[in-house]
Design a protein around this motif. Structure first.
Motif, PDB file in Angstrom:
ATOM      1  N   LEU A 198      -3.265   2.163  -5.514  1.00 11.54           N
ATOM      2  CA  LEU A 198      -3.660   2.710  -4.213  1.00 11.54           C
ATOM      3  C   LEU A 198      -3.860   1.581  -3.211  1.00 11.54           C
ATOM      4  CD1 LEU A 198      -4.317   5.083  -2.406  1.00 11.54           C
ATOM      5  CD2 LEU A 198      -6.690   4.940  -3.230  1.00 11.54           C
ATOM      6  N   LYS A 199      -4.496   0.486  -3.625  1.00  9.72           N
ATOM      7  CA  LYS A 199      -4.668  -0.667  -2.736  1.00  9.72           C
ATOM      8  C   LYS A 199      -3.319  -1.166  -2.237  1.00  9.72           C
ATOM      9  CE  LYS A 199      -8.958  -2.677  -4.503  1.00  9.72           C
ATOM     10  NZ  LYS A 199      -9.570  -3.847  -5.151  1.00  9.72           N
ATOM     11  N   ALA A 200      -2.356  -1.264  -3.125  1.00 12.21           N
ATOM     12  CA  ALA A 200      -1.026  -1.729  -2.728  1.00 12.21           C
ATOM     13  C   ALA A 200      -0.410  -0.795  -1.689  1.00 12.21           C
ATOM     14  CB  ALA A 200      -0.120  -1.851  -3.950  1.00 12.21           C
ATOM     15  N   LEU A 201      -0.545   0.507  -1.890  1.00 14.25           N
ATOM     16  CA  LEU A 201       0.005   1.481  -0.953  1.00 14.25           C
ATOM     17  C   LEU A 201      -0.694   1.408   0.403  1.00 14.25           C
ATOM     18  CD1 LEU A 201       1.789   3.952  -0.288  1.00 14.25           C
ATOM     19  CD2 LEU A 201      -0.024   5.378  -1.282  1.00 14.25           C
ATOM     20  N   VAL A 202      -2.022   1.389   0.392  1.00 12.01           N
ATOM     21  CA  VAL A 202      -2.785   1.353   1.645  1.00 12.01           C
ATOM     22  C   VAL A 202      -2.533   0.040   2.379  1.00 12.01           C
ATOM     23  CG1 VAL A 202      -5.124   1.311   2.619  1.00 12.01           C
ATOM     24  CG2 VAL A 202      -4.522   3.004   0.875  1.00 12.01           C
ATOM     25  N   ASP A 203      -2.538  -1.079   1.660  1.00  4.83           N
ATOM     26  CA  ASP A 203      -2.299  -2.371   2.304  1.00  4.83           C
ATOM     27  C   ASP A 203      -0.918  -2.432   2.948  1.00  4.83           C
ATOM     28  OD1 ASP A 203      -4.807  -3.307   1.722  1.00  4.83           O
ATOM     29  OD2 ASP A 203      -4.176  -4.543   0.025  1.00  4.83           O
ATOM     30  N   LYS A 204       0.064  -1.846   2.283  1.00  5.80           N
ATOM     31  CA  LYS A 204       1.429  -1.829   2.830  1.00  5.80           C
ATOM     32  C   LYS A 204       1.488  -1.002   4.119  1.00  5.80           C
ATOM     33  CE  LYS A 204       5.815   0.244   1.610  1.00  5.80           C
ATOM     34  NZ  LYS A 204       6.543   0.959   0.572  1.00  5.80           N
ATOM     35  N   THR A 205       0.684   0.055   4.173  1.00  7.58           N
ATOM     36  CA  THR A 205       0.741   0.973   5.308  1.00  7.58           C
ATOM     37  C   THR A 205      -0.133   0.531   6.475  1.00  7.58           C
ATOM     38  OG1 THR A 205       1.113   2.772   3.732  1.00  7.58           O
ATOM     39  CG2 THR A 205       0.503   3.398   5.975  1.00  7.58           C
ATOM     40  N   VAL A 206      -1.394   0.177   6.209  1.00  8.81           N
ATOM     41  CA  VAL A 206      -2.322  -0.144   7.306  1.00  8.81           C
ATOM     42  C   VAL A 206      -3.069  -1.458   7.116  1.00  8.81           C
ATOM     43  CG1 VAL A 206      -2.654   2.259   8.007  1.00  8.81           C
ATOM     44  CG2 VAL A 206      -4.197   1.252   6.303  1.00  8.81           C
ATOM     45  N   GLY A 207      -2.745  -2.214   6.083  1.00 12.62           N
ATOM     46  CA  GLY A 207      -3.467  -3.456   5.792  1.00 12.62           C
ATOM     47  C   GLY A 207      -3.388  -4.488   6.899  1.00 12.62           C
ATOM     48  N   HIS A 208      -2.355  -4.417   7.719  1.00  8.30           N
ATOM     49  CA  HIS A 208      -2.216  -5.347   8.839  1.00  8.30           C
ATOM     50  C   HIS A 208      -3.192  -5.016   9.972  1.00  8.30           C
ATOM     51  CE1 HIS A 208       0.183  -1.829   9.830  1.00  8.30           C
ATOM     52  NE2 HIS A 208       0.134  -2.192  11.103  1.00  8.30           N
ATOM     53  N   ALA A 209      -3.772  -3.814   9.941  1.00  4.56           N
ATOM     54  CA  ALA A 209      -4.616  -3.364  11.042  1.00  4.56           C
ATOM     55  C   ALA A 209      -6.045  -3.009  10.622  1.00  4.56           C
ATOM     56  CB  ALA A 209      -3.973  -2.146  11.699  1.00  4.56           C
ATOM     57  N   SER A 210      -6.338  -3.108   9.317  1.00  9.56           N
ATOM     58  CA  SER A 210      -7.685  -2.764   8.861  1.00  9.56           C
ATOM     59  C   SER A 210      -8.020  -3.487   7.569  1.00  9.56           C
ATOM     60  CB  SER A 210      -7.817  -1.247   8.644  1.00  9.56           C
ATOM     61  OG  SER A 210      -7.052  -0.820   7.540  1.00  9.56           O
ATOM     62  N   SER A 211      -9.317  -3.658   7.355  1.00  9.93           N
ATOM     63  CA  SER A 211      -9.781  -4.077   6.035  1.00  9.93           C
ATOM     64  C   SER A 211     -10.314  -2.817   5.380  1.00  9.93           C
ATOM     65  CB  SER A 211     -10.844  -5.174   6.138  1.00  9.93           C
ATOM     66  OG  SER A 211     -11.970  -4.707   6.848  1.00  9.93           O
ATOM     67  N   ASN A 212     -10.120  -2.720   4.090  1.00  7.02           N
ATOM     68  CA  ASN A 212     -10.375  -1.465   3.391  1.00  7.02           C
ATOM     69  C   ASN A 212     -11.243  -1.702   2.168  1.00  7.02           C
ATOM     70  OD1 ASN A 212      -8.336  -0.070   5.118  1.00  7.02           O
ATOM     71  ND2 ASN A 212      -7.004  -1.535   4.095  1.00  7.02           N
ATOM     72  N   SER A 213     -12.194  -0.817   1.959  1.00  4.00           N
ATOM     73  CA  SER A 213     -13.018  -0.885   0.754  1.00  4.00           C
ATOM     74  C   SER A 213     -12.775   0.382  -0.063  1.00  4.00           C
ATOM     75  CB  SER A 213     -14.496  -1.049   1.099  1.00  4.00           C
ATOM     76  OG  SER A 213     -14.960   0.029   1.886  1.00  4.00           O
ATOM     77  N   TYR A 214     -12.898   0.254  -1.370  1.00  2.00           N
ATOM     78  CA  TYR A 214     -12.520   1.311  -2.296  1.00  2.00           C
ATOM     79  C   TYR A 214     -13.685   1.646  -3.220  1.00  2.00           C
ATOM     80  CZ  TYR A 214      -7.899  -0.008  -0.739  1.00  2.00           C
ATOM     81  OH  TYR A 214      -6.813  -0.276   0.040  1.00  2.00           O
TER      82      TYR A 214
ATOM     83  N   GLY B 251       0.560   7.633  12.538  1.00  2.19           N
ATOM     84  CA  GLY B 251       1.323   8.584  13.333  1.00  2.19           C
ATOM     85  C   GLY B 251       2.788   8.634  12.951  1.00  2.19           C
ATOM     86  N   ALA B 252       3.265   7.569  12.310  1.00  3.58           N
ATOM     87  CA  ALA B 252       4.649   7.529  11.843  1.00  3.58           C
ATOM     88  C   ALA B 252       4.842   8.400  10.605  1.00  3.58           C
ATOM     89  CB  ALA B 252       5.062   6.082  11.562  1.00  3.58           C
ATOM     90  N   ASN B 253       3.732   9.023  10.141  1.00  5.46           N
ATOM     91  CA  ASN B 253       3.757   9.903   8.972  1.00  5.46           C
ATOM     92  C   ASN B 253       4.411   9.219   7.763  1.00  5.46           C
ATOM     93  OD1 ASN B 253       3.133  12.223   7.600  1.00  5.46           O
ATOM     94  ND2 ASN B 253       4.961  13.318   8.261  1.00  5.46           N
ATOM     95  N   PRO B 254       3.809   8.122   7.296  1.00  5.23           N
ATOM     96  CA  PRO B 254       4.399   7.397   6.164  1.00  5.23           C
ATOM     97  C   PRO B 254       4.476   8.269   4.910  1.00  5.23           C
ATOM     98  CG  PRO B 254       2.161   6.656   6.569  1.00  5.23           C
ATOM     99  CD  PRO B 254       2.510   7.601   7.683  1.00  5.23           C
ATOM    100  N   PRO B 255       5.513   8.070   4.110  1.00  2.00           N
ATOM    101  CA  PRO B 255       5.648   8.885   2.898  1.00  2.00           C
ATOM    102  C   PRO B 255       4.565   8.545   1.876  1.00  2.00           C
ATOM    103  CG  PRO B 255       7.283   7.140   2.928  1.00  2.00           C
ATOM    104  CD  PRO B 255       6.579   7.090   4.257  1.00  2.00           C
ATOM    105  N   VAL B 256       4.162   9.556   1.140  1.00  2.00           N
ATOM    106  CA  VAL B 256       3.195   9.382   0.057  1.00  2.00           C
ATOM    107  C   VAL B 256       3.968   9.520  -1.251  1.00  2.00           C
ATOM    108  CG1 VAL B 256       1.119  10.298  -1.031  1.00  2.00           C
ATOM    109  CG2 VAL B 256       1.313  10.289   1.461  1.00  2.00           C
ATOM    110  N   PRO B 257       3.980   8.463  -2.060  1.00  2.00           N
ATOM    111  CA  PRO B 257       4.744   8.508  -3.312  1.00  2.00           C
ATOM    112  C   PRO B 257       4.219   9.572  -4.285  1.00  2.00           C
ATOM    113  CG  PRO B 257       4.014   6.269  -2.819  1.00  2.00           C
ATOM    114  CD  PRO B 257       3.315   7.179  -1.876  1.00  2.00           C
ATOM    115  N   GLU B 258       5.083   9.980  -5.173  1.00  2.00           N
ATOM    116  CA  GLU B 258       4.688  10.906  -6.227  1.00  2.00           C
ATOM    117  C   GLU B 258       3.534  10.302  -7.018  1.00  2.00           C
ATOM    118  OE1 GLU B 258       6.687  12.944 -10.143  1.00  2.00           O
ATOM    119  OE2 GLU B 258       7.970  12.598  -8.395  1.00  2.00           O
ATOM    120  N   GLY B 259       2.563  11.130  -7.361  1.00  2.00           N
ATOM    121  CA  GLY B 259       1.397  10.665  -8.106  1.00  2.00           C
ATOM    122  C   GLY B 259       0.213  10.325  -7.212  1.00  2.00           C
TER     123      GLY B 259
END
Length: 82
Positions: A55-71, A20-28
């Motif tokens: 992508l893992k680094a970006l997702v973990d930085k944004t929501v990794g504290h609140a979810s486990s993620n599979s790719y 909801g904080a609308n995190p920025p999405v880096p170029e690329g």
């Protein structure tokens, strides 16, 4: 490359708050589609990203504290609707 991320949310308030904080999405990187489950503890998103590791680094930085993620890297040549 297209990459599907499944989010298994352990802290829905923190997860949805981070988004909801609308995190920025880096170029690329681009969120192609985001799908919220009917259960607030699940969601999935399809990304266009340079590679899985960044992508893992970006997702973990944004929501990794609140979810486990599979790719899953998508085989574009055998997929449709992309």
């Amino acid at each position: 490359m297209n990459i599907l991320v499944n989010h298994h949310i352990s802290d829905p308030d923190a997860y949805w708050g981070a988004l909801g904080a609308n995190p920025p999405v880096p170029e690329g990187f681009k969120v192609v589609t985001f799908m919220a489950g009917t259960d607030p503890a699940s969601s999935a998103c399809l990304w266009s990203a340079p590679d899985v590791e960044s992508l893992k680094a970006l997702v973990d930085k944004t929501v990794g504290h609140a979810s486990s993620n599979s790719y899953m890297v998508i085989n574009d040549s055998k997929s449709f609707g992309l």
